[in-house]
Design an enzyme around this catalytic site. Structure first.
Site, PDB file in Angstrom:
ATOM      1  N   LYS A   1      10.497   6.028  -2.388  1.00  0.00           N
ATOM      2  CA  LYS A   1       9.504   5.063  -2.865  1.00  0.00           C
ATOM      3  C   LYS A   1       9.351   5.138  -4.392  1.00  0.00           C
ATOM      4  O   LYS A   1       9.847   6.063  -5.033  1.00  0.00           O
ATOM      5  CB  LYS A   1       8.169   5.331  -2.153  1.00  0.00           C
ATOM      6  CG  LYS A   1       8.235   5.139  -0.617  1.00  0.00           C
ATOM      7  CD  LYS A   1       6.866   5.350   0.006  1.00  0.00           C
ATOM      8  CE  LYS A   1       6.932   5.259   1.534  1.00  0.00           C
ATOM      9  NZ  LYS A   1       5.588   5.418   2.152  1.00  0.00           N
TER      10      LYS A   1
ATOM     11  N   TYR B   1       6.954  -3.606   6.400  1.00  0.00           N
ATOM     12  CA  TYR B   1       5.691  -2.992   6.823  1.00  0.00           C
ATOM     13  C   TYR B   1       4.851  -3.926   7.699  1.00  0.00           C
ATOM     14  O   TYR B   1       3.622  -3.779   7.766  1.00  0.00           O
ATOM     15  CB  TYR B   1       4.892  -2.542   5.595  1.00  0.00           C
ATOM     16  CG  TYR B   1       5.390  -1.230   4.995  1.00  0.00           C
ATOM     17  CD1 TYR B   1       5.442  -0.059   5.756  1.00  0.00           C
ATOM     18  CD2 TYR B   1       5.795  -1.158   3.657  1.00  0.00           C
ATOM     19  CE1 TYR B   1       5.889   1.139   5.211  1.00  0.00           C
ATOM     20  CE2 TYR B   1       6.242   0.048   3.102  1.00  0.00           C
ATOM     21  CZ  TYR B   1       6.273   1.189   3.888  1.00  0.00           C
ATOM     22  OH  TYR B   1       6.704   2.383   3.345  1.00  0.00           O
TER      23      TYR B   1
ATOM     24  N   ASN C   1       3.516   8.739  -1.045  1.00  0.00           N
ATOM     25  CA  ASN C   1       4.056   9.889  -0.315  1.00  0.00           C
ATOM     26  C   ASN C   1       5.580   9.946  -0.336  1.00  0.00           C
ATOM     27  O   ASN C   1       6.215  10.493   0.554  1.00  0.00           O
ATOM     28  CB  ASN C   1       3.503   9.916   1.115  1.00  0.00           C
ATOM     29  CG  ASN C   1       3.841   8.657   1.877  1.00  0.00           C
ATOM     30  OD1 ASN C   1       4.559   7.796   1.388  1.00  0.00           O
ATOM     31  ND2 ASN C   1       3.332   8.559   3.081  1.00  0.00           N
TER      32      ASN C   1
ATOM     33  N   HIS D   1      10.016   6.986   2.836  1.00  0.00           N
ATOM     34  CA  HIS D   1       9.873   6.358   4.151  1.00  0.00           C
ATOM     35  C   HIS D   1      11.032   6.792   5.026  1.00  0.00           C
ATOM     36  O   HIS D   1      12.163   6.896   4.550  1.00  0.00           O
ATOM     37  CB  HIS D   1       9.893   4.821   4.037  1.00  0.00           C
ATOM     38  CG  HIS D   1      10.105   4.144   5.368  1.00  0.00           C
ATOM     39  ND1 HIS D   1       9.060   3.887   6.233  1.00  0.00           N
ATOM     40  CD2 HIS D   1      11.243   3.742   5.997  1.00  0.00           C
ATOM     41  CE1 HIS D   1       9.565   3.320   7.340  1.00  0.00           C
ATOM     42  NE2 HIS D   1      10.870   3.222   7.223  1.00  0.00           N
TER      43      HIS D   1
ATOM     44  N   GLU E   1      15.054  -1.900  10.801  1.00  0.00           N
ATOM     45  CA  GLU E   1      14.985  -1.649   9.359  1.00  0.00           C
ATOM     46  C   GLU E   1      16.376  -1.660   8.716  1.00  0.00           C
ATOM     47  O   GLU E   1      16.540  -2.171   7.605  1.00  0.00           O
ATOM     48  CB  GLU E   1      14.285  -0.308   9.108  1.00  0.00           C
ATOM     49  CG  GLU E   1      12.804  -0.348   9.504  1.00  0.00           C
ATOM     50  CD  GLU E   1      12.139   1.028   9.502  1.00  0.00           C
ATOM     51  OE1 GLU E   1      12.806   2.025   9.148  1.00  0.00           O
ATOM     52  OE2 GLU E   1      10.951   1.102   9.847  1.00  0.00           O
TER      53      GLU E   1
END
Ligand code: IDP
Ligand code: MG
Length: 153
Positions: free
Chosen positions: A9, A49, A112, A115, A126
């Protein structure tokens, strides 16, 4: 063999942690099947998402993942989906176990770092969302014979 869709990310890239995080997957014995650095279009983030649409953190999450480039990876190995989730650790970096990526590098629940697909169905969806078939490589690595015990496959 399974393939997991992994995203480093914006916080991981901005903090200069891409190499160290990628190394976690490589040193485990997993194979990098595909990789690209990209600024994520908003519609792409919303598709990725979609399951979180309407949740309190959703708008912030979409703003975050579209704010700065990410590195998108396809990571392959035996039971790779679970193995990657274990390497990544719990969602909130403050609660994630030491030794996990989030536990070692993160202090946030939103920022965080990474993913990882959470099931075979998610991984399939995905991977199709982020990579075309010809971007996913399948060239064998000779090292696999020292990563896996053939009697334990
Ligand atoms: P996961 O990434 O560990 O699978 P999910 O519950 O699927 O966690 O949430 C997707 C992402 O949304 C998280 O990785 C995190 O970036 C963000 N997120 C989840 N819960 C919260 C929250 O309570 N506050 C802020 N961001 C959150
Ligand atoms: Mg999730």
């Amino acid at each position: 063999m399974q393939t997991s869709l992994i995203i480093l990310k914006p916080d991981a890239i901005q903090r200069g942690l891409a190499g160290q995080i990628l190394q976690r997957f490589e040193r485990k014995g997993l194979r990098i099947a595909a990789a690209k650095l990209m600024l994520v279009p908003r519609e792409q983030a919303e598709k990725h998402y979609a399951e979180h649409h309407g949740k309190p953190f959703y708008d912030g999450l979409i703003n975050f993942v579209t704010s700065s480039p990410v590195m998108v990876l396809a990571i392959q190995g035996l039971e790779a989906i679970t193995v990657c989730r274990t390497l990544i650790g719990a969602t909130n970096g403050r609660k994630a176990d030491p030794g996990t990526i989030r536990g070692d590098f993160g202090m946030s629940g939103g920022f965080n770092l990474v993913h990882g697909s959470d099931s075979e169905a998610s991984a399939e969806r995905e991977l199709a969302l982020w990579f075309t078939d010809n971007e996913l490589t399948d060239t064998p690595r000779t090292i696999e014979q020292w990563v896996y015990d053939p009697s334990d496959l």
